[in-house]
Motif scaffolding. Sequence first.
Motif, PDB file in Angstrom:
ATOM      1  N   MET A   1       0.846  -1.190   0.000  1.00  0.00           N
ATOM      2  CA  MET A   1       0.000   0.000   0.000  1.00  0.00           C
ATOM      3  C   MET A   1       0.885   1.245   0.000  1.00  0.00           C
ATOM      4  N   LYS A   2       0.594   2.177  -0.894  1.00  0.00           N
ATOM      5  CA  LYS A   2       1.377   3.399  -0.986  1.00  0.00           C
ATOM      6  C   LYS A   2       1.144   4.310   0.223  1.00  0.00           C
ATOM      7  N   GLN A   3       2.109   5.156   0.459  1.00  0.00           N
ATOM      8  CA  GLN A   3       1.930   6.222   1.435  1.00  0.00           C
ATOM      9  C   GLN A   3       1.599   7.498   0.673  1.00  0.00           C
ATOM     10  N   TYR A   4       0.602   8.220   1.139  1.00  0.00           N
ATOM     11  CA  TYR A   4       0.135   9.400   0.413  1.00  0.00           C
ATOM     12  C   TYR A   4       0.509  10.673   1.160  1.00  0.00           C
ATOM     13  N   ASP A   5       0.839  11.691   0.368  1.00  0.00           N
ATOM     14  CA  ASP A   5       1.269  12.970   0.925  1.00  0.00           C
ATOM     15  C   ASP A   5       0.138  13.990   1.019  1.00  0.00           C
ATOM     16  N   ALA A   6      -1.005  13.701   0.362  1.00  0.00           N
ATOM     17  CA  ALA A   6      -2.130  14.636   0.358  1.00  0.00           C
ATOM     18  C   ALA A   6      -3.415  13.868   0.076  1.00  0.00           C
ATOM     19  N   TYR A   7      -4.540  14.482   0.458  1.00  0.00           N
ATOM     20  CA  TYR A   7      -5.844  13.821   0.313  1.00  0.00           C
ATOM     21  C   TYR A   7      -6.873  14.803  -0.243  1.00  0.00           C
ATOM     22  N   LEU A   8      -7.739  14.288  -1.110  1.00  0.00           N
ATOM     23  CA  LEU A   8      -8.927  15.008  -1.561  1.00  0.00           C
ATOM     24  C   LEU A   8     -10.132  14.248  -1.035  1.00  0.00           C
ATOM     25  N   PHE A   9     -11.019  14.952  -0.325  1.00  0.00           N
ATOM     26  CA  PHE A   9     -12.181  14.322   0.278  1.00  0.00           C
ATOM     27  C   PHE A   9     -13.482  14.817  -0.342  1.00  0.00           C
ATOM     28  N   ASP A  10     -14.352  13.894  -0.673  1.00  0.00           N
ATOM     29  CA  ASP A  10     -15.757  14.227  -0.883  1.00  0.00           C
ATOM     30  C   ASP A  10     -16.352  14.598   0.479  1.00  0.00           C
ATOM     31  N   LEU A  11     -17.525  15.185   0.485  1.00  0.00           N
ATOM     32  CA  LEU A  11     -18.139  15.588   1.755  1.00  0.00           C
ATOM     33  C   LEU A  11     -19.304  14.688   2.163  1.00  0.00           C
ATOM     34  N   ASP A  12     -20.465  14.855   1.526  1.00  0.00           N
ATOM     35  CA  ASP A  12     -21.663  14.138   1.960  1.00  0.00           C
ATOM     36  C   ASP A  12     -21.503  12.637   1.744  1.00  0.00           C
ATOM     37  N   GLY A  13     -21.615  11.864   2.822  1.00  0.00           N
ATOM     38  CA  GLY A  13     -21.443  10.432   2.763  1.00  0.00           C
ATOM     39  C   GLY A  13     -20.021   9.981   3.042  1.00  0.00           C
ATOM     40  N   THR A  14     -19.089  10.933   3.039  1.00  0.00           N
ATOM     41  CA  THR A  14     -17.684  10.630   3.294  1.00  0.00           C
ATOM     42  C   THR A  14     -17.221  11.259   4.606  1.00  0.00           C
ATOM     43  N   ILE A  15     -17.505  12.539   4.771  1.00  0.00           N
ATOM     44  CA  ILE A  15     -17.139  13.276   5.985  1.00  0.00           C
ATOM     45  C   ILE A  15     -18.344  13.421   6.919  1.00  0.00           C
ATOM     46  N   TYR A  16     -19.519  13.600   6.352  1.00  0.00           N
ATOM     47  CA  TYR A  16     -20.733  13.717   7.171  1.00  0.00           C
ATOM     48  C   TYR A  16     -21.899  13.020   6.477  1.00  0.00           C
ATOM     49  N   ARG A  17     -22.913  12.735   7.263  1.00  0.00           N
ATOM     50  CA  ARG A  17     -24.206  12.242   6.754  1.00  0.00           C
ATOM     51  C   ARG A  17     -25.266  13.174   7.295  1.00  0.00           C
TER      52      ARG A  17
END
Length: 261
Positions: free
Chosen positions: A1-17
């Motif tokens: 598994m790679k190590q990642y230096d940055a992240y892009l997040f969706d919001l609804d359903g990913t960060i909150y419901r």
Amino acid sequence: MKQYDAYLFDLDGTIYRGSRVIPEALRFVRYLKQESIPFLYVTNNSSLPPERVAERLTAMGLPTQAQDVYTSSMATAAFLKQQLAPAAPLYVIGETGLITALEQAGFTFAEDQPQAVVVGIDRTFNYDKLAVASRAIRSGALFVATNGDAALPTENGLVPGNGSLVAAVRVASGAQPIVVGKPNRWIIDFALQHLGAERERTLLVGDNLHTDIEAAANSGLDSLLVLTGYSTAADVEQHPVKPTYLADNLWEWHKHAQSIR
């Protein structure tokens, strides 16, 4: 598994419901902040400016700055700056988030002879707006949509999304739109520039195979599908585009990643 230096997040359903943050997502975001790992919330929602999205996340218990949010309205403004001359006139169907982003990019607004028609979610959409938009597109205006989401989840079930408005303009004008938001790569390319992140070292996290995971595939990013929102593990078996990783939630994925390093 790679190590990642940055992240892009969706919001609804990913960060909150709904109106509540997902605990495992909150825990992972806190970890990223503690480790000073850059990330960005990337949303197809065009209705709100990033300041308002940040306020909403903060109210859920996830302290957020406007600079942490990248919307389809911001991406649409960036796209149009590449396509049109400065201060070009636009006809806009949309709400505060889209209008603000276009104003900040230096564009002007006009119903007569606009160089582009821009369509974002607009809960005051009506026949007159449809007529102006279709007439302008038939006269040669560029047709651009912030996103193509056909429906939006609410506490009362699904309601029409921007894709429904875009479909009406498409039928009335006889033209196909350029769609900037997910699953197309424009919003991801602009988000990476905004974050200053390298494509091969960034992971896109979302809950929707059709928007988030396809956006990652179209943009050359690895992806993580979390089963906290729209798509299910069974959906993955049927969908032609597979995520790089699959996990019940963000913290579970993080623990697994840490355990095998």
